[in-house]
Design an enzyme around this catalytic site. Sequence first.
Site, short mmCIF file in Angstrom:
data_model
loop_
_atom_site.label_atom_id
_atom_site.label_comp_id
_atom_site.label_asym_id
_atom_site.label_seq_id
_atom_site.Cartn_x
_atom_site.Cartn_y
_atom_site.Cartn_z
N HIS A 73 122.70 7.67 81.35
CA HIS A 73 121.91 8.47 82.27
C HIS A 73 122.31 8.16 83.72
CE1 HIS A 73 118.31 9.73 79.55
NE2 HIS A 73 119.49 9.97 79.01
N TYR A 202 109.36 10.43 85.31
CA TYR A 202 108.24 9.56 85.71
C TYR A 202 107.26 10.42 86.49
CZ TYR A 202 111.13 5.42 84.61
OH TYR A 202 111.88 4.47 83.97
N PRO A 294 105.99 -2.48 82.83
CA PRO A 294 107.18 -1.79 82.31
C PRO A 294 107.73 -0.67 83.19
CG PRO A 294 105.23 -1.16 81.07
CD PRO A 294 104.81 -2.28 81.97
N LYS A 298 112.46 -3.13 83.51
CA LYS A 298 113.21 -4.35 83.85
C LYS A 298 113.06 -5.51 82.86
CE LYS A 298 115.20 -2.96 87.50
NZ LYS A 298 116.15 -2.09 86.81
N TYR A 386 116.97 0.45 90.31
CA TYR A 386 116.83 0.98 88.95
C TYR A 386 118.05 0.60 88.09
CZ TYR A 386 115.16 4.02 85.24
OH TYR A 386 114.69 4.48 84.05
P1 FAD Z 1 110.20 -11.17 73.08
O1 FAD Z 1 110.87 -9.89 72.81
O2 FAD Z 1 108.75 -11.21 73.26
O3 FAD Z 1 110.66 -12.21 71.98
C1 FAD Z 1 110.05 -13.45 71.81
C2 FAD Z 1 110.12 -13.85 70.35
O4 FAD Z 1 109.57 -15.13 70.19
C3 FAD Z 1 109.33 -12.92 69.45
O5 FAD Z 1 110.12 -12.47 68.38
C4 FAD Z 1 108.15 -13.76 68.99
O6 FAD Z 1 107.70 -13.42 67.69
C5 FAD Z 1 108.75 -15.15 69.05
N1 FAD Z 1 107.74 -16.20 69.21
C6 FAD Z 1 106.60 -16.17 69.95
N2 FAD Z 1 105.93 -17.32 69.84
C7 FAD Z 1 106.66 -18.11 69.02
C8 FAD Z 1 106.48 -19.43 68.54
N3 FAD Z 1 105.41 -20.16 68.88
N4 FAD Z 1 107.42 -19.95 67.71
C9 FAD Z 1 108.51 -19.21 67.36
N5 FAD Z 1 108.74 -17.96 67.80
C10 FAD Z 1 107.82 -17.41 68.62
N6 FAD Z 1 110.11 -3.60 78.76
C11 FAD Z 1 110.68 -2.51 79.26
O7 FAD Z 1 111.64 -2.67 80.03
N7 FAD Z 1 110.19 -1.27 78.90
C12 FAD Z 1 109.16 -1.13 78.02
O8 FAD Z 1 108.74 -0.02 77.69
C13 FAD Z 1 108.54 -2.23 77.50
N8 FAD Z 1 107.48 -2.14 76.64
C14 FAD Z 1 106.89 -3.29 76.17
C15 FAD Z 1 105.80 -3.21 75.30
C16 FAD Z 1 105.17 -4.39 74.84
C17 FAD Z 1 103.98 -4.29 73.91
C18 FAD Z 1 105.66 -5.65 75.25
C19 FAD Z 1 105.00 -6.93 74.76
C20 FAD Z 1 106.77 -5.70 76.09
C21 FAD Z 1 107.39 -4.54 76.57
N9 FAD Z 1 108.50 -4.58 77.42
C22 FAD Z 1 109.06 -3.47 77.91
C23 FAD Z 1 109.10 -5.80 77.83
C24 FAD Z 1 110.32 -6.15 76.99
O9 FAD Z 1 110.16 -5.68 75.69
C25 FAD Z 1 110.43 -7.63 77.06
O10 FAD Z 1 110.70 -7.99 78.41
C26 FAD Z 1 111.50 -8.22 76.14
O11 FAD Z 1 111.11 -8.06 74.80
C27 FAD Z 1 111.72 -9.69 76.47
O12 FAD Z 1 112.50 -10.29 75.48
P2 FAD Z 1 112.26 -11.79 75.07
O13 FAD Z 1 113.29 -12.08 74.04
O14 FAD Z 1 112.19 -12.63 76.30
O15 FAD Z 1 110.79 -11.85 74.46
C1 DHB Z 2 111.03 3.17 78.58
C2 DHB Z 2 110.14 2.25 79.02
C3 DHB Z 2 110.02 2.03 80.37
O1 DHB Z 2 109.16 1.12 80.81
C4 DHB Z 2 110.75 2.73 81.30
O2 DHB Z 2 110.57 2.50 82.62
C5 DHB Z 2 111.65 3.64 80.85
C6 DHB Z 2 111.79 3.85 79.48
C7 DHB Z 2 111.16 3.42 77.14
O3 DHB Z 2 110.50 2.74 76.35
O4 DHB Z 2 111.92 4.31 76.76
#
Ligand code: FAD
Ligand code: DHB
Length: 391
Positions: A73, A202, A294, A298, A386
């Site tokens: 995009h 958006y 979100p 980022k 962005y």
């Molecule tokens: P996570 O993906 O949270 O991974 C952490 C892992 O550690 C998980 O698998 C968990 O099960 C595991 N864990 C937790 N505690 C323990 C423990 N005690 N022992 C062992 N394992 C453990 N970002 C965007 O940019 N756009 C979005 O639309 C967006 N939507 C989101 C929606 C939700 C509900 C959430 C929670 C986050 C969202 N995010 C979004 C943020 C993005 O998904 C996260 O920033 C990203 O997943 C970060 O990756 P991570 O590996 O740091 O953490």
């Molecule tokens: C999506 C989530 C976001 O927070 C965003 O800014 C753009 C896209 C998505 O889940 O597709």
Amino acid sequence: MMRTQVAIIGAGPAGLLLGQLLHGRGIDTVVLERRSAEYVLSRIRAGVLENITVELLEAVGCGKRLHEEGLVHGGIDLSFEGRRHRIDIRALTGGRTVVVYGQTEVTRDLMEARRASGATTLYEADDVSLHNLDAKNPKVEFTREGRRETLECEFIAGCDGFHGVSRTSIPASSLRTYERVYPFGWLGILADVPPCHDELVYANHERGFALCSMRSRTRSRYYVQCAADEDPAAWSDERFWGELKRRLDEKTAAGVVTGPSIEKSVAPLRSFVAEPLRFGRLFLAGDAAHIVPPTGAKGLNLAASDVGYLSEALVEFYRERSEAALEAYSARALARVWKAERFSWWMTSLLHRFDDQGDFNRKIQLAELEYLVDSRAAATALAENYVGLHT
Ligand code: FAD
Ligand code: DHB
């Protein structure tokens, strides 16, 4: 008793990517994950990848499907006051773009790469606890299949998300935290219908924010601002589609194809940073250390850049026995984190309805949106954030 060089807590994108980056440089890791692999893959989260994330995925051999199936995009649209305006990100950033490719697919590719490389991932590892963090021989204890086990290691990477055990294992006196909780959430749905537009939209609307996103040309992801404690069960598909269309300009709303949802969930909005990202031999990365709302897309990209920096520092340690890069990790990662925190907070403030905002603040939001559409300087600031700042 098991032993490894780097124990990685959490098999989300941060933990799995770190594992592959280290594996590629001959460093042994064990990943401990609380949930099952199927559960991790069932969480629908982010969708927009910056170039920095794409390059790291390529570096670990996970670029093929991303390039085949990801959608490049070069712009986003802002919808307000009944009209849609395009921000030409590619033109404003000297040709830079983002790739729309779901976090689920990123995770699936990384899991497959890890499986193929033969590295150990222990799923359903319960009651993980961290010990000896300020010594050279930290260890991790956990329960699996009813047995308490010990993993000895040289470093621990806390990649276990916001609710994980790593950050809370650091004494409170050694950590400073910064937080803002927003008084609303996002209700998201996934549906096998073609997206309403070929780029993300958006929308700022009096009834609240809305976002039109996608996972492919046949799968759409939509969000509407909702109450922080909203119950997704109170939202029939019909109610969701109606509310979404009401918040979009006429042209965008006319493009919305409705259909049965295949996932529906509410995410809270929060800004959070813990500093520093290191305590002794424990390093924090991704959501374990910081959360962004979100809106700026980022979260996943910060998780990727953190582990990019952390893997470089660990590689330098094992190659040169120098701790210099490990000592610099926290400041290096936080410099990028805080800029993304600022951008995510700004996008959130610009696009959402705040109950206490009053007419004056609403007018200021609209003036800022007009300014973004009319001023190349203002639009460039949005565009370069962005696609992602490098430092
Ligand atoms: P996570 O993906 O949270 O991974 C952490 C892992 O550690 C998980 O698998 C968990 O099960 C595991 N864990 C937790 N505690 C323990 C423990 N005690 N022992 C062992 N394992 C453990 N970002 C965007 O940019 N756009 C979005 O639309 C967006 N939507 C989101 C929606 C939700 C509900 C959430 C929670 C986050 C969202 N995010 C979004 C943020 C993005 O998904 C996260 O920033 C990203 O997943 C970060 O990756 P991570 O590996 O740091 O953490
Ligand atoms: C999506 C989530 C976001 O927070 C965003 O800014 C753009 C896209 C998505 O889940 O597709």
